[in-house]
Design a protein around this motif. Structure first.
Motif, PDB file in Angstrom:
ATOM      1  N   ASN A   1       0.807  -1.230   0.000  1.00 33.76           N
ATOM      2  CA  ASN A   1       0.000   0.000   0.000  1.00 33.76           C
ATOM      3  C   ASN A   1       0.831   1.266   0.000  1.00 33.76           C
ATOM      4  OD1 ASN A   1      -2.512  -1.043  -0.105  1.00 33.76           O
ATOM      5  ND2 ASN A   1      -2.750  -1.204   2.130  1.00 33.76           N
ATOM      6  N   THR A   2       2.133   1.130   0.233  1.00 34.56           N
ATOM      7  CA  THR A   2       2.986   2.315   0.330  1.00 34.56           C
ATOM      8  C   THR A   2       2.944   3.105  -0.984  1.00 34.56           C
ATOM      9  OG1 THR A   2       4.406   0.919   1.665  1.00 34.56           O
ATOM     10  CG2 THR A   2       5.300   3.052   1.036  1.00 34.56           C
ATOM     11  N   ARG A   3       2.879   4.412  -0.839  1.00 36.72           N
ATOM     12  CA  ARG A   3       2.841   5.259  -2.046  1.00 36.72           C
ATOM     13  C   ARG A   3       4.201   5.911  -2.246  1.00 36.72           C
ATOM     14  NH1 ARG A   3      -1.557   6.923  -4.726  1.00 36.72           N
ATOM     15  NH2 ARG A   3      -3.178   6.823  -3.133  1.00 36.72           N
ATOM     16  N   VAL A   4       4.581   6.141  -3.496  1.00 41.29           N
ATOM     17  CA  VAL A   4       5.839   6.839  -3.771  1.00 41.29           C
ATOM     18  C   VAL A   4       5.568   7.994  -4.738  1.00 41.29           C
ATOM     19  CG1 VAL A   4       6.537   5.352  -5.728  1.00 41.29           C
ATOM     20  CG2 VAL A   4       8.291   6.540  -4.381  1.00 41.29           C
ATOM     21  N   ALA A   5       6.231   9.122  -4.502  1.00 42.96           N
ATOM     22  CA  ALA A   5       6.086  10.249  -5.427  1.00 42.96           C
ATOM     23  C   ALA A   5       6.958  10.006  -6.659  1.00 42.96           C
ATOM     24  CB  ALA A   5       6.485  11.551  -4.741  1.00 42.96           C
ATOM     25  N   ILE A   6       6.398  10.335  -7.806  1.00 40.27           N
ATOM     26  CA  ILE A   6       7.106  10.174  -9.082  1.00 40.27           C
ATOM     27  C   ILE A   6       7.069  11.516  -9.799  1.00 40.27           C
ATOM     28  CG2 ILE A   6       6.887   9.074 -11.369  1.00 40.27           C
ATOM     29  CD1 ILE A   6       7.879   7.052  -9.344  1.00 40.27           C
ATOM     30  N   GLN A   7       8.243  11.955 -10.291  1.00 33.92           N
ATOM     31  CA  GLN A   7       8.341  13.288 -10.900  1.00 33.92           C
ATOM     32  C   GLN A   7       8.235  13.217 -12.427  1.00 33.92           C
ATOM     33  OE1 GLN A   7      12.114  13.423  -9.136  1.00 33.92           O
ATOM     34  NE2 GLN A   7      11.603  14.878  -7.511  1.00 33.92           N
ATOM     35  N   ALA A   8       7.201  13.874 -12.959  1.00 35.39           N
ATOM     36  CA  ALA A   8       6.980  13.849 -14.409  1.00 35.39           C
ATOM     37  C   ALA A   8       8.157  14.451 -15.165  1.00 35.39           C
ATOM     38  CB  ALA A   8       5.701  14.618 -14.744  1.00 35.39           C
ATOM     39  N   ALA A   9       8.842  15.416 -14.560  1.00 32.71           N
ATOM     40  CA  ALA A   9       9.934  16.100 -15.263  1.00 32.71           C
ATOM     41  C   ALA A   9      11.158  15.218 -15.492  1.00 32.71           C
ATOM     42  CB  ALA A   9      10.354  17.344 -14.479  1.00 32.71           C
TER      43      ALA A   9
ATOM     44  N   ILE B   1       4.724  -6.085  -8.649  1.00 33.60           N
ATOM     45  CA  ILE B   1       3.720  -5.334  -7.885  1.00 33.60           C
ATOM     46  C   ILE B   1       3.642  -3.933  -8.466  1.00 33.60           C
ATOM     47  CG2 ILE B   1       3.038  -4.539  -5.576  1.00 33.60           C
ATOM     48  CD1 ILE B   1       4.980  -6.624  -4.440  1.00 33.60           C
ATOM     49  N   LYS B   2       2.440  -3.534  -8.829  1.00 31.44           N
ATOM     50  CA  LYS B   2       2.276  -2.188  -9.398  1.00 31.44           C
ATOM     51  C   LYS B   2       2.285  -1.156  -8.267  1.00 31.44           C
ATOM     52  CE  LYS B   2       1.695  -3.596 -13.605  1.00 31.44           C
ATOM     53  NZ  LYS B   2       2.825  -3.429 -14.505  1.00 31.44           N
ATOM     54  N   PRO B   3       3.084  -0.119  -8.382  1.00 34.53           N
ATOM     55  CA  PRO B   3       3.185   0.856  -7.287  1.00 34.53           C
ATOM     56  C   PRO B   3       1.985   1.799  -7.220  1.00 34.53           C
ATOM     57  CG  PRO B   3       4.515   1.557  -9.132  1.00 34.53           C
ATOM     58  CD  PRO B   3       3.932   0.228  -9.530  1.00 34.53           C
ATOM     59  N   ARG B   4       1.685   2.234  -6.004  1.00 38.05           N
ATOM     60  CA  ARG B   4       0.722   3.338  -5.840  1.00 38.05           C
ATOM     61  C   ARG B   4       1.572   4.606  -5.906  1.00 38.05           C
ATOM     62  NH1 ARG B   4      -2.028   3.315  -0.579  1.00 38.05           N
ATOM     63  NH2 ARG B   4      -3.857   4.337  -1.434  1.00 38.05           N
ATOM     64  N   ILE B   5       1.276   5.460  -6.848  1.00 38.44           N
ATOM     65  CA  ILE B   5       2.139   6.642  -7.007  1.00 38.44           C
ATOM     66  C   ILE B   5       1.392   7.943  -6.712  1.00 38.44           C
ATOM     67  CG2 ILE B   5       3.539   5.470  -8.770  1.00 38.44           C
ATOM     68  CD1 ILE B   5       2.322   7.562 -10.803  1.00 38.44           C
TER      69      ILE B   5
ATOM     70  N   SER C   1      -0.224  10.822 -16.557  1.00 40.39           N
ATOM     71  CA  SER C   1      -1.436  10.698 -15.738  1.00 40.39           C
ATOM     72  C   SER C   1      -2.412   9.728 -16.394  1.00 40.39           C
ATOM     73  CB  SER C   1      -2.073  12.062 -15.455  1.00 40.39           C
ATOM     74  OG  SER C   1      -2.328  12.746 -16.639  1.00 40.39           O
ATOM     75  N   GLU C   2      -2.537   9.790 -17.715  1.00 39.96           N
ATOM     76  CA  GLU C   2      -3.428   8.828 -18.402  1.00 39.96           C
ATOM     77  C   GLU C   2      -2.887   7.413 -18.240  1.00 39.96           C
ATOM     78  OE1 GLU C   2      -5.391  11.427 -21.969  1.00 39.96           O
ATOM     79  OE2 GLU C   2      -5.461   9.238 -21.925  1.00 39.96           O
ATOM     80  N   TRP C   3      -1.570   7.280 -18.369  1.00 44.63           N
ATOM     81  CA  TRP C   3      -0.934   5.962 -18.228  1.00 44.63           C
ATOM     82  C   TRP C   3      -1.186   5.412 -16.825  1.00 44.63           C
ATOM     83  CZ3 TRP C   3       2.649   3.382 -15.310  1.00 44.63           C
ATOM     84  CH2 TRP C   3       3.146   2.182 -15.855  1.00 44.63           C
ATOM     85  N   ALA C   4      -1.055   6.275 -15.815  1.00 48.63           N
ATOM     86  CA  ALA C   4      -1.253   5.823 -14.433  1.00 48.63           C
ATOM     87  C   ALA C   4      -2.706   5.422 -14.193  1.00 48.63           C
ATOM     88  CB  ALA C   4      -0.842   6.938 -13.463  1.00 48.63           C
ATOM     89  N   LEU C   5      -3.641   6.197 -14.741  1.00 51.97           N
ATOM     90  CA  LEU C   5      -5.051   5.837 -14.554  1.00 51.97           C
ATOM     91  C   LEU C   5      -5.349   4.471 -15.178  1.00 51.97           C
ATOM     92  CD1 LEU C   5      -6.735   9.300 -15.207  1.00 51.97           C
ATOM     93  CD2 LEU C   5      -7.004   7.940 -13.116  1.00 51.97           C
ATOM     94  N   LYS C   6      -4.708   4.195 -16.305  1.00 51.01           N
ATOM     95  CA  LYS C   6      -4.963   2.911 -16.997  1.00 51.01           C
ATOM     96  C   LYS C   6      -4.250   1.746 -16.336  1.00 51.01           C
ATOM     97  CE  LYS C   6      -5.394   4.742 -21.671  1.00 51.01           C
ATOM     98  NZ  LYS C   6      -4.528   5.177 -22.734  1.00 51.01           N
ATOM     99  N   ASN C   7      -3.068   1.999 -15.779  1.00 50.44           N
ATOM    100  CA  ASN C   7      -2.196   0.870 -15.405  1.00 50.44           C
ATOM    101  C   ASN C   7      -1.901   0.686 -13.922  1.00 50.44           C
ATOM    102  OD1 ASN C   7      -1.189  -0.242 -18.115  1.00 50.44           O
ATOM    103  ND2 ASN C   7      -0.900   1.963 -18.322  1.00 50.44           N
ATOM    104  N   LEU C   8      -2.151   1.699 -13.097  1.00 54.96           N
ATOM    105  CA  LEU C   8      -1.704   1.613 -11.701  1.00 54.96           C
ATOM    106  C   LEU C   8      -2.882   1.673 -10.731  1.00 54.96           C
ATOM    107  CD1 LEU C   8       1.452   3.940 -11.841  1.00 54.96           C
ATOM    108  CD2 LEU C   8       1.334   1.456 -12.128  1.00 54.96           C
ATOM    109  N   PRO C   9      -2.712   1.054  -9.548  1.00 52.61           N
ATOM    110  CA  PRO C   9      -3.795   1.081  -8.575  1.00 52.61           C
ATOM    111  C   PRO C   9      -3.883   2.426  -7.861  1.00 52.61           C
ATOM    112  CG  PRO C   9      -1.893  -0.092  -7.681  1.00 52.61           C
ATOM    113  CD  PRO C   9      -1.533   0.280  -9.095  1.00 52.61           C
ATOM    114  N   ASP C  10      -5.094   2.968  -7.742  1.00 53.95           N
ATOM    115  CA  ASP C  10      -5.370   4.125  -6.898  1.00 53.95           C
ATOM    116  C   ASP C  10      -4.350   5.261  -7.056  1.00 53.95           C
ATOM    117  OD1 ASP C  10      -6.578   5.653  -4.933  1.00 53.95           O
ATOM    118  OD2 ASP C  10      -5.422   4.740  -3.302  1.00 53.95           O
ATOM    119  N   PRO C  11      -4.145   5.763  -8.263  1.00 52.64           N
ATOM    120  CA  PRO C  11      -3.126   6.812  -8.426  1.00 52.64           C
ATOM    121  C   PRO C  11      -3.535   8.118  -7.744  1.00 52.64           C
ATOM    122  CG  PRO C  11      -4.339   6.516 -10.465  1.00 52.64           C
ATOM    123  CD  PRO C  11      -4.822   5.450  -9.528  1.00 52.64           C
ATOM    124  N   ALA C  12      -2.520   8.887  -7.316  1.00 54.76           N
ATOM    125  CA  ALA C  12      -2.760  10.222  -6.755  1.00 54.76           C
ATOM    126  C   ALA C  12      -2.088  11.238  -7.661  1.00 54.76           C
ATOM    127  CB  ALA C  12      -2.192  10.313  -5.339  1.00 54.76           C
TER     128      ALA C  12
END
Ligand SMILES: Cc1cc2nc3c(=O)[nH]c(=O)nc-3n(C[C@H](O)[C@H](O)[C@H](O)COP(=O)(O)OP(=O)(O)OC[C@H]3O[C@@H](n4cnc5c(N)ncnc54)[C@H](O)[C@@H]3O)c2cc1C
Length: 303
Positions: A153-161, A175-179, A208-219
């Motif tokens: 369940n741990t979330r990690v911040a990911i920088q788009a830049a 395991i797909k990360p919660r980002i 963001s579109e990729w995360a919505l399609k592929n990752l659990p519960d994105p923030a």
């Protein structure tokens, strides 16, 4: 140019000493920081909770110079987790691995992080790992990756830049990360990061579109209307419910928008910093919005 100067100033210990002592910066600090004590942070948390908004508490402090400081920060986070478990169980904590000692001893740091994940799991409080400058970014991601199987369940911040981000995301095959997707707040060189703001927004759009399609519960950690609208539209197009992802924003930034999103039925979480070591955090906030700079300079110069 101003942004670069402010981000360089964020790393200056000498300026930190001068500016932190200046009592005229108080009103500006108060806008972005919930207080110096855990009690004040919990009070701010409960006020936000009463508006239907969740919180992630951040104990200010980064880049420790001694492992005893990282042990003290870990102990303070344990207290924070226990306080949240009884007073705001939907909250999370956000930690910076430079504060837990990643720059001094990655193994000790990973031990501190594991302790927080274990305490958090027992208390029902999720831990979010902030992403810092690229000098510690890859080590941060590796520490997160190695503890993920025990704490998915741990979330990690990911920088788009960051140019390495798409490869980083693709590297999580089991395991797909919660980002928490953010643009990125640190001064980076052009070989490592996209620096043009429009290009960063375009990358945020794609990820963001990729995360919505592929990752659990994105923030989505952003205050940018363009990015927020992109997320909303993509979720709607993909048939993803408003409660299956969340928007995250910083304490004191665009408060009306935070409340509007919550009123519209979106999950909203506010990153609430507290503690006395606010200087580098505040300088990064200045760099994001140089209009605040005049206010800040006036307060420092007139002292
Ligand atoms: C919850 C959360 C967690 C974060 N965690 C990390 C992290 O772990 N690692 C990391 O590198 N970065 C992190 N960031 C910072 C992020 O990378 C950006 O630097 C920051 O969010 C500004 O980008 P933006 O998307 O809001 O867009 P921008 O284009 O910078 O801002 C959009 C609009 O928001 C408002 N705004 C933005 N910033 C401010 C401010 N400081 N003061 C007043 N108004 C402002 C302005 O109206 C601006 O026009 C985090 C951000 C958030 C919201």
């Amino acid at each position: 140019m101003i942004k670069k100067t402010l981000l360089l100033a964020a790393d200056s210990k000498r300026l930190e000493r001068t500016i932190s002592r200046n009592r005229l910066t108080k009103p500006l600090v108060a806008r972005y920081v919930a207080g110096t004590t855990l009690d004040e942070a919990v009070a701010a948390t409960r006020e936000l909770n009463a508006k239907g908004i969740d919180v992630s508490l951040d104990l200010l402090g980064e880049t420790v110079s001694d492992l005893s400081e990282s042990a003290a920060a870990t102990a303070a986070y344990v207290d924070t987790i226990h306080a949240l478990a009884t007073q705001s169980p939907g909250s999370t904590v956000s930690v910076k691995l430079s504060q837990l000692g990643i720059g001094l001893d990655p193994i000790v740091c990973e031990g501190h992080l594991k302790q927080l994940l274990d305490v958090g799991a027992e208390a029902g409080i999720t831990v979010e790992v902030d992403m810092e400058h690229s000098s510690v970014g890859p080590q941060t991601l590796e520490a997160y990756r190695s503890l993920l199987p025990g704490h998915p369940n741990t979330r990690v911040a990911i920088q788009a830049a960051m140019r390495r981000t798409p490869d980083d995301l693709a590297s999580f095959t089991d395991i797909k990360p919660r980002i928490r997707l953010v643009k990125g707040a640190f001064l980076e060189t052009i070989d490592k990061a996209i620096v043009d703001p429009a290009e960063v927004t375009a990358e945020y759009h794609y990820l963001s579109e990729w995360a919505l399609k592929n990752l659990p519960d994105p923030a989505f950690g952003t205050h940018d209307d363009t990015c927020i609208d992109i997320v909303k539209a993509a979720a709607e197009r993909l048939g993803i419910d408003k409660r299956d992802f969340e928007f995250q924003m910083l304490y004191g930034v665009r408060r009306e928008l935070q409340e509007q999103l919550a009123a519209d039925g979106y999950r909203v979480r506010i990153y609430v910093p507290f503690g006395s070591q606010w200087y580098p955090y505040l300088m990064r906030r200045m760099a994001e919005r140089p209009a605040n700079l005049m206010l800040f300079l006036r307060s420092v110069i007139s002292d």
